[in-house]
Design an enzyme around this catalytic site. Structure first.
Site, PDB file in Angstrom:
ATOM      1  N   CYS A  13     -34.330 -11.249  -5.047  1.00 54.18           N
ATOM      2  CA  CYS A  13     -35.476 -11.807  -4.422  1.00 54.18           C
ATOM      3  C   CYS A  13     -36.880 -12.189  -5.367  1.00 54.18           C
ATOM      4  O   CYS A  13     -36.779 -11.366  -6.392  1.00 54.18           O
ATOM      5  CB  CYS A  13     -36.020 -10.822  -3.337  1.00 54.18           C
ATOM      6  SG  CYS A  13     -34.685 -10.285  -2.291  1.00 54.18           S
ATOM      7  N   GLY A  71     -34.375 -16.470  -6.610  1.00 55.61           N
ATOM      8  CA  GLY A  71     -33.734 -16.539  -5.262  1.00 55.61           C
ATOM      9  C   GLY A  71     -34.044 -17.860  -4.970  1.00 55.61           C
ATOM     10  O   GLY A  71     -34.834 -18.667  -4.866  1.00 55.61           O
ATOM     11  N   ASN A  92     -38.608  -6.958  -2.613  1.00 59.79           N
ATOM     12  CA  ASN A  92     -37.719  -7.390  -3.963  1.00 59.79           C
ATOM     13  C   ASN A  92     -37.291  -5.906  -4.147  1.00 59.79           C
ATOM     14  O   ASN A  92     -37.993  -5.268  -4.845  1.00 59.79           O
ATOM     15  CB  ASN A  92     -38.486  -7.986  -4.985  1.00 59.79           C
ATOM     16  CG  ASN A  92     -37.574  -8.028  -6.244  1.00 59.79           C
ATOM     17  OD1 ASN A  92     -38.118  -8.264  -7.226  1.00 59.79           O
ATOM     18  ND2 ASN A  92     -36.312  -8.207  -6.187  1.00 59.79           N
ATOM     19  N   GLY A  93     -35.837  -5.592  -4.241  1.00 59.52           N
ATOM     20  CA  GLY A  93     -35.120  -4.463  -4.654  1.00 59.52           C
ATOM     21  C   GLY A  93     -34.328  -4.057  -3.336  1.00 59.52           C
ATOM     22  O   GLY A  93     -33.597  -5.032  -2.900  1.00 59.52           O
ATOM     23  N   TYR A 130     -32.162 -11.137 -18.956  1.00 61.71           N
ATOM     24  CA  TYR A 130     -31.791 -12.520 -17.986  1.00 61.71           C
ATOM     25  C   TYR A 130     -32.576 -13.025 -16.830  1.00 61.71           C
ATOM     26  O   TYR A 130     -33.011 -14.081 -16.660  1.00 61.71           O
ATOM     27  CB  TYR A 130     -30.341 -12.099 -17.399  1.00 61.71           C
ATOM     28  CG  TYR A 130     -29.792 -13.520 -16.677  1.00 61.71           C
ATOM     29  CD1 TYR A 130     -29.467 -14.595 -17.131  1.00 61.71           C
ATOM     30  CD2 TYR A 130     -29.578 -13.084 -15.303  1.00 61.71           C
ATOM     31  CE1 TYR A 130     -28.961 -15.700 -16.522  1.00 61.71           C
ATOM     32  CE2 TYR A 130     -29.099 -14.333 -14.551  1.00 61.71           C
ATOM     33  CZ  TYR A 130     -28.932 -15.360 -15.171  1.00 61.71           C
ATOM     34  OH  TYR A 130     -28.341 -16.415 -14.225  1.00 61.71           O
TER      35      TYR A 130
END
Ligand code: SF4
Length: 496
Positions: free
Chosen positions: A19, A45, A121-122, A266
């Site tokens: 996300c 995302g 996010n997580g 990445y």
């Protein structure tokens, strides 16, 4: 959830960030800026996106599957309808089947104090256990996301918005960078270890004599609109932005920081500044360290684009061997380009990558990639490079072997599907078909990030997908991390 490579020929054999979050407070074009920010954060995302705005009277929301540029295309006129001086947005990597639409964030709930939109996010690693408790006491869930657990915990807590949020977060375990919006406030908060990134930015609009504040997963989400970075939101910090400005508090017990090292390898965009480091410069430094650790007799250094490029530049600079674009990437391959029939499945990686024979033929090639997950793509790329006339193919990986799944908000295969978890080094080399296969060591990775080595007693980062050293409890998964990954999607049948 995991992608099945047998049905998805475009899968690029990587971990995927789940996300991106974005929020802005204090500009009349809040939704337009949010759409721009989400567009810059698209890499985090690609499957679904959403914006919730507030105009002083009403909340407005739009959530849909698809990429930001398509969902919020100006010809559809959606952004214009999302009026308001504040907005938050979210990009989601992937959801599945019928759960797709109702899991798209930002989530929204009505509390006693008014509406609240939440983007996360997580991954909350005890969300399933908490959800079972909540359901037992009568809670009715609308989605299968871990984020909704947080909303129910807030509903059961006492006090004002911030007090309820803090009370709810004290009960959860896991990694979170959250952005929330109420009628009067924009709130950003990072988990006490700061696993996922979140930055505070500022957009000055002199013509309107105003300053808007922004929360975004990465600085590239600020750059796109000419906003400036103020600073990272700190691990364990809760920031409230309202009409009086920015207020900070640290409501959780202090813990050792463990930022996700894979963000440098990445996930994050190379032009982002994350936790004080340029992602591009970090990747180049990893490439240099890789060249020092694993020098190879070769004629050309070739990145697997796009993520391998900065590390390959670093490797080439350190080794003195020329860098060349020996693989060209087709950026226009969509997941729905062709149905994944058996006839085209064999094309595999060639839909996305093609060897540049002019710089490969007759050469000893060093291929640089950021990581190996299942190894399926690596094998096809090595085959492609040999078919283009390479006399030797050496594969150098700018991360240690990926041997464990991630439970902190990354779409990751189960451990049994990770090549490095089920094969020896030599078995991997043979399966990939390269002449040599090398990975940067864990200490080499830490050296590239400016540390003397990895301190096993106090690692500076979360590196659990390489080390198995999970810094946050995996309550829903078994603390060994050996249970099948559920990630942020909680399966309904288990939650009942
Ligand atoms: Fe990042 Fe790996 Fe830790 Fe997940 S397990 S947060 S991908 S370092």
């Amino acid at each position: 959830m995991t992608l099945d490579v047998s049905t998805n020929p475009y899968d690029d054999d990587k971990f995927h960030e789940e996300c991106a979050v974005f929020g802005i407070f204090g500009t009349e074009d809040a939704s337009k800026h949010t759409a721009l920010g989400l567009h810059a954060l698209q890499h985090r995302g690609q499957e679904a996106t959403g914006i919730v705005s507030f105009d002083g009277k009403e909340f407005h929301a739009h959530r849909e599957t698809g990429q930001v540029g398509d969902v919020f295309d100006k010809d559809r006129g959606i952004v214009e309808k999302l009026k308001g001086f504040a907005a938050i947005g979210h990009n989601r990597y992937s959801t599945t089947g019928g759960d797709m639409v109702r899991n798209i964030q930002p989530l929204f709930a009505d509390f006693e104090f008014g509406g609240l939109a939440v983007a996360h996010n997580g991954n909350l690693t005890n969300a399933l256990r908490l959800r079972k408790e909540l359901v037992k006491h009568g809670a009715i869930f609308q989605s299968t996301t871990d984020t909704e657990t947080l909303i129910h915990l807030m509903a059961h807590a006492q006090g004002n918005l911030t007090e309820r949020l803090v009370a709810a977060l004290r009960r959860v375990e896991g990694a979170y960078s959250l952005v929330c919006m109420s009628r009067k406030k924009l709130i950003g908060v990072r988990d006490p270890m700061g696993v996922r990134p979140l930055v505070l930015g500022k957009l000055s609009e002199p013509s309107k004599d105003s300053t808007a504040y922004i929360l975004a997963s990465e600085t590239c989400g600020l750059d796109i609109m000419g906003a400036e970075k103020v600073r990272d939101v700190l691990p364990g910090e809760l920031i409230v932005i309202d009409e009086k400005g920015v207020h900070s508090q640290f409501p959780f017990p202090k813990m050792a920081e463990r930022f996700c090292v894979f963000e440098y390898i990445y996930f994050s965009r190379p032009d982002s500044i994350v936790e004080g480091h340029s992602v591009y410069t970090a990747r180049k430094a990893i490439g240099r360290e890789l060249a020092r650790e694993h020098p190879v007799e070769a004629d050309v250094i070739v990145p697997i684009p796009d993520s391998g490029v900065p590390s390959a530049i670093g490797y080439a600079e350190e080794s003195g061997v020329p860098f060349e674009y020996g693989i060209i990437r087709n950026h226009y391959v969509g997941r729905t380009f062709i149905e994944p029939t058996d006839e085209i499945r064999h094309l595999g990686v060639k839909l996305k990558h093609n060897a540049n024979r002019a710089v490969i033929e007759g050469k000893r090639v060093v291929l640089i990639d950021d990581s190996i997950v299942r190894g399926t793509t690596s094998r096809k790329i090595v085959e492609m490079i040999r078919a283009a006339g390479a006399t030797a193919v050496h594969m150098c990986i700018a991360s240690p072997p990926t041997t464990y799944s991630c439970y902190y908000g990354v779409d990751t295969p189960e451990r049994s599907q990770l090549m490095a978890a089920r094969m020896s080094h030599e078995e991997m080399r043979q399966a990939i078909g390269c002449d040599t296969l090398t990975f940067i060591t864990m200490d080499g990775l830490y050296r590239a990030m400016g540390h003397a080595a990895r301190d096993p007693a106090k690692p500076a980062y979360c590196d659990a997908c390489f080390s198995g050293d999970y810094p946050i409890r995996l309550t829903d998964f078994g603390d060994s991390g050996g249970q099948p990954a559920q990630l942020s999607l909680l399966r309904e049948q288990k939650a009942g």
